[in-house]
Design an enzyme around this catalytic site. Structure first.
Site, PDB file in Angstrom:
ATOM      1  N   ARG A  61       3.249   6.987  -3.407  1.00 42.16           N
ATOM      2  CA  ARG A  61       2.131   7.338  -2.515  1.00 42.16           C
ATOM      3  C   ARG A  61       2.361   6.808  -1.104  1.00 42.16           C
ATOM      4  O   ARG A  61       1.821   7.361  -0.136  1.00 42.16           O
ATOM      5  CB  ARG A  61       0.808   6.865  -3.121  1.00 42.16           C
ATOM      6  CG  ARG A  61       0.441   7.645  -4.393  1.00 42.16           C
ATOM      7  CD  ARG A  61      -0.785   7.085  -5.052  1.00 42.16           C
ATOM      8  NE  ARG A  61      -0.656   5.691  -5.422  1.00 42.16           N
ATOM      9  CZ  ARG A  61      -0.154   5.229  -6.566  1.00 42.16           C
ATOM     10  NH1 ARG A  61       0.277   6.093  -7.474  1.00 42.16           N
ATOM     11  NH2 ARG A  61      -0.083   3.954  -6.807  1.00 42.16           N
ATOM     12  N   GLU A  98       0.044  -6.329 -10.106  1.00 40.74           N
ATOM     13  CA  GLU A  98      -1.207  -6.499 -10.846  1.00 40.74           C
ATOM     14  C   GLU A  98      -0.936  -6.197 -12.330  1.00 40.74           C
ATOM     15  O   GLU A  98      -1.505  -6.813 -13.208  1.00 40.74           O
ATOM     16  CB  GLU A  98      -2.256  -5.535 -10.276  1.00 40.74           C
ATOM     17  CG  GLU A  98      -3.660  -5.739 -10.773  1.00 40.74           C
ATOM     18  CD  GLU A  98      -4.621  -4.695 -10.200  1.00 40.74           C
ATOM     19  OE1 GLU A  98      -4.170  -3.782  -9.479  1.00 40.74           O
ATOM     20  OE2 GLU A  98      -5.824  -4.800 -10.498  1.00 40.74           O
TER      21      GLU A  98
HETATM   22  P1  AMP Z   1       0.272  -5.011  -5.348  1.00 42.58           P
HETATM   23  O1  AMP Z   1       1.729  -5.231  -5.266  1.00 42.58           O
HETATM   24  O2  AMP Z   1      -0.361  -5.753  -6.490  1.00 42.58           O
HETATM   25  O3  AMP Z   1      -0.465  -5.230  -4.046  1.00 42.58           O
HETATM   26  O4  AMP Z   1       0.067  -3.521  -5.751  1.00 42.58           O
HETATM   27  C1  AMP Z   1       0.185  -2.549  -4.851  1.00 42.58           C
HETATM   28  C2  AMP Z   1       0.887  -1.358  -5.447  1.00 42.58           C
HETATM   29  O5  AMP Z   1       0.463  -1.025  -6.764  1.00 42.58           O
HETATM   30  C3  AMP Z   1       0.558  -0.191  -4.607  1.00 42.58           C
HETATM   31  O6  AMP Z   1       1.716   0.577  -4.473  1.00 42.58           O
HETATM   32  C4  AMP Z   1      -0.509   0.552  -5.358  1.00 42.58           C
HETATM   33  O7  AMP Z   1      -0.289   1.905  -5.284  1.00 42.58           O
HETATM   34  C5  AMP Z   1      -0.407   0.080  -6.787  1.00 42.58           C
HETATM   35  N1  AMP Z   1      -1.678  -0.403  -7.345  1.00 42.58           N
HETATM   36  C6  AMP Z   1      -1.925  -1.647  -7.800  1.00 42.58           C
HETATM   37  N2  AMP Z   1      -3.171  -1.763  -8.273  1.00 42.58           N
HETATM   38  C7  AMP Z   1      -3.746  -0.570  -8.099  1.00 42.58           C
HETATM   39  C8  AMP Z   1      -5.053  -0.037  -8.376  1.00 42.58           C
HETATM   40  N3  AMP Z   1      -6.015  -0.788  -8.948  1.00 42.58           N
HETATM   41  N4  AMP Z   1      -5.291   1.229  -8.057  1.00 42.58           N
HETATM   42  C9  AMP Z   1      -4.321   1.993  -7.474  1.00 42.58           C
HETATM   43  N5  AMP Z   1      -3.096   1.570  -7.205  1.00 42.58           N
HETATM   44  C10 AMP Z   1      -2.795   0.305  -7.504  1.00 42.58           C
END
Ligand code: AMP
Length: 173
Positions: A61, A98
């Site tokens: 995305r 996450e």
């Molecule tokens: P982070 O590394 O934990 O900040 O996660 C960011 C990446 O994971 C991004 O590329 C998001 O697209 C995806 N992502 C993580 N959690 C979510 C969520 N709750 N909803 C949508 N995308 C998420």
């Protein structure tokens, strides 16, 4: 187009991709012409004065928003990809998500000393992805002039993991 107009186009998908995760689905926002253009315009308003040379976005995305943003600003786009996807020599960083762990690579010659970079993603969750991209920029001698997101899950405190970087998101939860 306001942040609240955009917020109305974000769909919550409970328990995706794992039980307990509420996935912020931006596909309705991207599919709506006014919302997609509006989101890119708002991202560009913040990015423009920071004068980036490059927008760095991770698949998948991050490519959608990053390509449109780079075009709007008249700067370049560099993709961060999962291992094995890029054809040339790469540098890589591994990080916690996450949900799970992952590795991102960029081309070793994608940017150099003093290149001004904005790291961009659709969602800031725990900040692991953004931190990895920032690490890759620094390793190649670039300067991170901002970290930009469409959605920020503020309750996960992702900003804490990218302290010292100028952060902006259009919609915060
Ligand atoms: P982070 O590394 O934990 O900040 O996660 C960011 C990446 O994971 C991004 O590329 C998001 O697209 C995806 N992502 C993580 N959690 C979510 C969520 N709750 N909803 C949508 N995308 C998420």
């Amino acid at each position: 187009m306001t942040a609240d107009d955009l917020r109305a186009k974000v769909r919550d998908v409970p328990d995706f991709p794992r039980p307990g995760i509420v996935f912020k689905d931006l596909m309705p926002l991207i599919a709506d012409p006014a919302s997609f253009r509006g989101s890119i315009d708002l991202l560009a308003d913040w990015a423009r004065p920071r004068q980036p040379d490059i927008i760095l976005g991770a698949e998948a995305r991050g490519f959608i928003f990053g390509g449109a943003l780079a075009y709007t600003l008249g700067c370049g786009f560099v993709p961060a990809r999962k291992p094995g996807k890029l054809p040339w020599q790469t540098v890589e960083a591994t990080y916690d998500l996450e949900y799970g762990q992952d590795t991102l690579q960029i081309h070793a010659d994608a940017l150099g000393d003093g290149t001004r970079v904005i790291v961009l993603d659709d969602v800031l969750a725990t900040g692991g992805t953004a931190r990895a991209k920032i690490e890759l920029v620094h390793r190649l001698g670039g300067t991170v002039v901002g970290a930009l997101f469409v959605v920020e899950l503020a309750f996960l405190h992702g900003r804490d993991r990218i302290e010292g970087v100028d952060v902006h998101s259009l919609i915060s939860y």
